[in-house]
Design a protein around this motif. Structure first.
Motif, PDB file in Angstrom:
ATOM      1  N   ALA A   1       0.848  -1.210   0.000  1.00 22.50           N
ATOM      2  CA  ALA A   1       0.000   0.000   0.000  1.00 22.50           C
ATOM      3  C   ALA A   1       0.876   1.251   0.000  1.00 22.50           C
ATOM      4  O   ALA A   1       1.496   1.559  -1.006  1.00 22.50           O
ATOM      5  CB  ALA A   1      -0.972  -0.031   1.158  1.00 22.50           C
ATOM      6  N   THR A   2       0.961   1.953   1.127  1.00 23.13           N
ATOM      7  CA  THR A   2       1.738   3.195   1.183  1.00 23.13           C
ATOM      8  C   THR A   2       3.080   3.029   1.881  1.00 23.13           C
ATOM      9  O   THR A   2       3.776   4.014   2.112  1.00 23.13           O
ATOM     10  CB  THR A   2       0.944   4.289   1.916  1.00 23.13           C
ATOM     11  OG1 THR A   2       0.720   3.869   3.260  1.00 23.13           O
ATOM     12  CG2 THR A   2      -0.374   4.576   1.229  1.00 23.13           C
ATOM     13  N   LEU A   3       3.447   1.810   2.237  1.00 20.84           N
ATOM     14  CA  LEU A   3       4.670   1.603   3.018  1.00 20.84           C
ATOM     15  C   LEU A   3       5.657   0.683   2.308  1.00 20.84           C
ATOM     16  O   LEU A   3       5.270  -0.318   1.702  1.00 20.84           O
ATOM     17  CB  LEU A   3       4.330   0.999   4.382  1.00 20.84           C
ATOM     18  CG  LEU A   3       3.508   1.870   5.320  1.00 20.84           C
ATOM     19  CD1 LEU A   3       3.084   1.076   6.534  1.00 20.84           C
ATOM     20  CD2 LEU A   3       4.300   3.101   5.739  1.00 20.84           C
ATOM     21  N   TYR A   4       6.929   1.031   2.422  1.00 12.14           N
ATOM     22  CA  TYR A   4       8.024   0.175   1.978  1.00 12.14           C
ATOM     23  C   TYR A   4       8.662  -0.442   3.218  1.00 12.14           C
ATOM     24  O   TYR A   4       9.022   0.278   4.152  1.00 12.14           O
ATOM     25  CB  TYR A   4       9.093   0.976   1.237  1.00 12.14           C
ATOM     26  CG  TYR A   4       8.698   1.435  -0.142  1.00 12.14           C
ATOM     27  CD1 TYR A   4       8.921   0.626  -1.247  1.00 12.14           C
ATOM     28  CD2 TYR A   4       8.119   2.678  -0.343  1.00 12.14           C
ATOM     29  CE1 TYR A   4       8.573   1.042  -2.522  1.00 12.14           C
ATOM     30  CE2 TYR A   4       7.771   3.105  -1.605  1.00 12.14           C
ATOM     31  CZ  TYR A   4       8.003   2.283  -2.692  1.00 12.14           C
ATOM     32  OH  TYR A   4       7.659   2.706  -3.949  1.00 12.14           O
ATOM     33  N   PHE A   5       8.814  -1.754   3.226  1.00 11.54           N
ATOM     34  CA  PHE A   5       9.498  -2.468   4.295  1.00 11.54           C
ATOM     35  C   PHE A   5      10.835  -2.921   3.714  1.00 11.54           C
ATOM     36  O   PHE A   5      10.864  -3.737   2.793  1.00 11.54           O
ATOM     37  CB  PHE A   5       8.687  -3.672   4.765  1.00 11.54           C
ATOM     38  CG  PHE A   5       7.433  -3.302   5.494  1.00 11.54           C
ATOM     39  CD1 PHE A   5       7.391  -3.344   6.875  1.00 11.54           C
ATOM     40  CD2 PHE A   5       6.300  -2.885   4.817  1.00 11.54           C
ATOM     41  CE1 PHE A   5       6.243  -2.989   7.564  1.00 11.54           C
ATOM     42  CE2 PHE A   5       5.148  -2.528   5.486  1.00 11.54           C
ATOM     43  CZ  PHE A   5       5.117  -2.582   6.869  1.00 11.54           C
ATOM     44  N   VAL A   6      11.942  -2.375   4.233  1.00  7.29           N
ATOM     45  CA  VAL A   6      13.263  -2.616   3.656  1.00  7.29           C
ATOM     46  C   VAL A   6      14.174  -3.210   4.725  1.00  7.29           C
ATOM     47  O   VAL A   6      14.305  -2.653   5.815  1.00  7.29           O
ATOM     48  CB  VAL A   6      13.879  -1.304   3.123  1.00  7.29           C
ATOM     49  CG1 VAL A   6      15.222  -1.583   2.468  1.00  7.29           C
ATOM     50  CG2 VAL A   6      12.936  -0.606   2.161  1.00  7.29           C
ATOM     51  N   PHE A   7      14.809  -4.324   4.398  1.00  4.90           N
ATOM     52  CA  PHE A   7      15.794  -4.947   5.270  1.00  4.90           C
ATOM     53  C   PHE A   7      17.136  -4.877   4.559  1.00  4.90           C
ATOM     54  O   PHE A   7      17.232  -5.282   3.398  1.00  4.90           O
ATOM     55  CB  PHE A   7      15.444  -6.409   5.541  1.00  4.90           C
ATOM     56  CG  PHE A   7      14.346  -6.626   6.551  1.00  4.90           C
ATOM     57  CD1 PHE A   7      14.528  -7.527   7.584  1.00  4.90           C
ATOM     58  CD2 PHE A   7      13.141  -5.949   6.471  1.00  4.90           C
ATOM     59  CE1 PHE A   7      13.522  -7.748   8.519  1.00  4.90           C
ATOM     60  CE2 PHE A   7      12.140  -6.156   7.393  1.00  4.90           C
ATOM     61  CZ  PHE A   7      12.326  -7.061   8.428  1.00  4.90           C
ATOM     62  N   CYS A   8      18.150  -4.358   5.218  1.00  6.12           N
ATOM     63  CA  CYS A   8      19.499  -4.367   4.674  1.00  6.12           C
ATOM     64  C   CYS A   8      20.248  -5.505   5.344  1.00  6.12           C
ATOM     65  O   CYS A   8      20.356  -5.541   6.571  1.00  6.12           O
ATOM     66  CB  CYS A   8      20.197  -3.044   4.919  1.00  6.12           C
ATOM     67  SG  CYS A   8      21.856  -3.037   4.219  1.00  6.12           S
ATOM     68  N   VAL A   9      20.735  -6.437   4.537  1.00  8.12           N
ATOM     69  CA  VAL A   9      21.368  -7.637   5.078  1.00  8.12           C
ATOM     70  C   VAL A   9      22.713  -7.865   4.402  1.00  8.12           C
ATOM     71  O   VAL A   9      22.988  -7.321   3.333  1.00  8.12           O
ATOM     72  CB  VAL A   9      20.469  -8.882   4.875  1.00  8.12           C
ATOM     73  CG1 VAL A   9      19.134  -8.698   5.561  1.00  8.12           C
ATOM     74  CG2 VAL A   9      20.265  -9.179   3.408  1.00  8.12           C
ATOM     75  N   ASP A  10      23.546  -8.697   5.038  1.00  7.64           N
ATOM     76  CA  ASP A  10      24.795  -9.078   4.389  1.00  7.64           C
ATOM     77  C   ASP A  10      24.595 -10.380   3.620  1.00  7.64           C
ATOM     78  O   ASP A  10      23.488 -10.926   3.571  1.00  7.64           O
ATOM     79  CB  ASP A  10      25.937  -9.167   5.409  1.00  7.64           C
ATOM     80  CG  ASP A  10      25.705 -10.192   6.494  1.00  7.64           C
ATOM     81  OD1 ASP A  10      24.868 -11.099   6.309  1.00  7.64           O
ATOM     82  OD2 ASP A  10      26.365 -10.091   7.543  1.00  7.64           O
ATOM     83  N   SER A  11      25.653 -10.868   3.036  1.00 13.61           N
ATOM     84  CA  SER A  11      25.535 -12.029   2.141  1.00 13.61           C
ATOM     85  C   SER A  11      25.207 -13.327   2.869  1.00 13.61           C
ATOM     86  O   SER A  11      24.853 -14.317   2.225  1.00 13.61           O
ATOM     87  CB  SER A  11      26.827 -12.202   1.343  1.00 13.61           C
ATOM     88  OG  SER A  11      27.911 -12.420   2.218  1.00 13.61           O
ATOM     89  N   SER A  12      25.292 -13.360   4.191  1.00  9.17           N
ATOM     90  CA  SER A  12      25.006 -14.592   4.921  1.00  9.17           C
ATOM     91  C   SER A  12      23.509 -14.878   5.034  1.00  9.17           C
ATOM     92  O   SER A  12      23.123 -15.982   5.390  1.00  9.17           O
ATOM     93  CB  SER A  12      25.626 -14.544   6.318  1.00  9.17           C
ATOM     94  OG  SER A  12      24.991 -13.558   7.098  1.00  9.17           O
ATOM     95  N   GLU A  13      22.670 -13.887   4.739  1.00  4.13           N
ATOM     96  CA  GLU A  13      21.219 -14.061   4.849  1.00  4.13           C
ATOM     97  C   GLU A  13      20.624 -14.506   3.521  1.00  4.13           C
ATOM     98  O   GLU A  13      21.059 -14.073   2.457  1.00  4.13           O
ATOM     99  CB  GLU A  13      20.541 -12.760   5.284  1.00  4.13           C
ATOM    100  CG  GLU A  13      20.893 -12.301   6.677  1.00  4.13           C
ATOM    101  CD  GLU A  13      20.320 -13.169   7.776  1.00  4.13           C
ATOM    102  OE1 GLU A  13      19.343 -13.905   7.530  1.00  4.13           O
ATOM    103  OE2 GLU A  13      20.847 -13.108   8.893  1.00  4.13           O
ATOM    104  N   SER A  14      19.604 -15.322   3.595  1.00  4.54           N
ATOM    105  CA  SER A  14      18.877 -15.782   2.416  1.00  4.54           C
ATOM    106  C   SER A  14      17.879 -14.717   1.989  1.00  4.54           C
ATOM    107  O   SER A  14      17.072 -14.250   2.802  1.00  4.54           O
ATOM    108  CB  SER A  14      18.144 -17.086   2.739  1.00  4.54           C
ATOM    109  OG  SER A  14      17.148 -17.347   1.792  1.00  4.54           O
ATOM    110  N   GLU A  15      17.927 -14.359   0.697  1.00  2.86           N
ATOM    111  CA  GLU A  15      17.003 -13.331   0.196  1.00  2.86           C
ATOM    112  C   GLU A  15      15.553 -13.774   0.354  1.00  2.86           C
ATOM    113  O   GLU A  15      14.704 -13.004   0.785  1.00  2.86           O
ATOM    114  CB  GLU A  15      17.277 -13.014  -1.280  1.00  2.86           C
ATOM    115  CG  GLU A  15      18.585 -12.304  -1.529  1.00  2.86           C
ATOM    116  CD  GLU A  15      19.725 -13.254  -1.845  1.00  2.86           C
ATOM    117  OE1 GLU A  15      19.554 -14.490  -1.650  1.00  2.86           O
ATOM    118  OE2 GLU A  15      20.778 -12.776  -2.268  1.00  2.86           O
TER     119      GLU A  15
END
Length: 193
Positions: A69-83
């Motif tokens: 809707a009107t919100l962006y949920f953004v996670f900044c992760v390093d390469s060890s996390e699964s997309e």
């Protein structure tokens, strides 16, 4: 590891900001601005993964985001996390918010920031995923809500303290309290009476 969780609206106003590594406030603000501009210019049908090494000063960082809707949920992760795992975590976070707030909207994030942070802390602590079971998260949030209600809420604590002082039946308020060799000077409390 999750380095940052950002939620902002379509106009770039941050609604939730959580960094899991120490950064100067100016750097955090620049990351929020740059992240918003990177995510905003992408079409809705493009992949939700984005390389963002320049933002955090390393080459192995990614932005994983969802637009609801009107919100962006953004996670900044390093390469060890699964997309895909992080996309699922975003989905669980949004569904948990929706369940706790009954059809969540941007205003819920603004006016119930403490509850939103509590939900997030049930899921992620120190950049590590702790819980992904929505029912367990909701149960913990409801238990915390019951506890706060039983205590009269955290916001009621100062007024309860003032009323407790008012209800003390002393003929005169003591000015000095002596306990052994400890002497305590009592401040003027007449403004609270």
């Amino acid at each position: 590891m999750i380095n940052a969780i950002l939620v902002f609206n379509n106009h770039g106003k941050p609604r939730l900001v959580r960094f899991y590594q120490h950064l100067a406030e100016e750097v955090q603000q620049q990351i929020i601005r740059d992240t918003f501009h990177l995510v905003l210019k992408r079409d809705d049908h493009i992949c939700n993964f984005l390389e963002c090494g320049s933002l955090f000063g390393g080459s192995d960082y990614k932005l994983i985001y969802r637009h609801y809707a009107t919100l962006y949920f953004v996670f900044c992760v390093d390469s060890s996390e699964s997309e895909l795992g992080i996309l699922d975590l975003i989905q669980v976070f949004v569904e948990t918010l929706d369940k706790c707030f009954e059809n969540v909207c941007e205003l819920d994030l603004i006016f119930h920031m403490d509850k939103v942070h509590h939900i997030l802390q049930e899921m992620v602590i120190g950049g590590m995923v702790l819980e992904t079971n929505m029912n367990e998260i909701v149960a913990q949030v409801e238990a915390q809500g019951k506890l706060e209600k039983a205590e009269g809420g955290l916001s009621a604590a100062p007024s309860r303290a003032v009323s407790a002082v008012k209800n003390i039946n002393l003929p005169e308020i003591p000015r000095n309290i002596n306990i052994g060799d400890i002497n305590i000077k009592v401040p003027n409390l007449s403004q609270f009476m």
